[in-house]
Scaffold this motif. Structure first.
Motif, PDB file in Angstrom:
ATOM      1  N   GLY A  15      22.045  24.551  62.233  1.00 34.94           N
ATOM      2  CA  GLY A  15      21.276  25.208  63.555  1.00 34.94           C
ATOM      3  C   GLY A  15      20.627  25.014  64.135  1.00 34.94           C
ATOM      4  N   PHE A  16      19.355  24.807  63.382  1.00 35.16           N
ATOM      5  CA  PHE A  16      17.840  24.896  64.179  1.00 35.16           C
ATOM      6  C   PHE A  16      18.174  24.036  65.762  1.00 35.16           C
ATOM      7  N   HIS A  17      18.107  22.564  65.512  1.00 36.05           N
ATOM      8  CA  HIS A  17      18.670  21.521  66.599  1.00 36.05           C
ATOM      9  C   HIS A  17      19.198  22.691  67.531  1.00 36.05           C
ATOM     10  N   GLU A  18      20.538  23.422  67.667  1.00 36.57           N
ATOM     11  CA  GLU A  18      20.601  23.917  68.759  1.00 36.57           C
ATOM     12  C   GLU A  18      19.795  25.541  68.902  1.00 36.57           C
ATOM     13  N   ALA A  19      18.884  26.130  68.410  1.00 36.23           N
ATOM     14  CA  ALA A  19      18.057  26.988  68.941  1.00 36.23           C
ATOM     15  C   ALA A  19      17.135  26.165  69.745  1.00 36.23           C
TER      16      ALA A  19
END
Length: 79
Positions: A15-19
């Motif tokens: 999820g942080f990679h997506e952000a």
């Protein structure tokens, strides 16, 4: 660290990679610190360390498939 916790860390890291990818596309990185802090909420110190290892700038720019590495048992290859 148990399997469920590791899986949760991988999910949060993805999820942080997506952000990060969204921030990079928009050229606006001002919300990443709060997103990272929010992603670590409720994690143990060991889980936070894994999350940080999976979300270093080197890993973020390499953009490995964390789920695939997790299933293969090779998360250490992502760091």
């Amino acid at each position: 660290m148990d399997y469920a916790t590791t899986l949760e860390v991988v999910r949060r890291a993805e999820g942080f990679h997506e952000a990060f990818d969204q921030a990079r596309r928009n050229a606006r990185f001002d919300g990443l610190a709060s997103a990272r802090k929010e992603a670590c909420e409720g994690l143990t110190p060991e889980a936070i360390a894994l999350f940080r290892a999976l979300t270093t700038l080197a890993v973020l720019t390499a953009r490995p498939d964390l789920s695939e590495h997790f299933l293969d048992g090779n998360l250490s290859n992502c760091r």
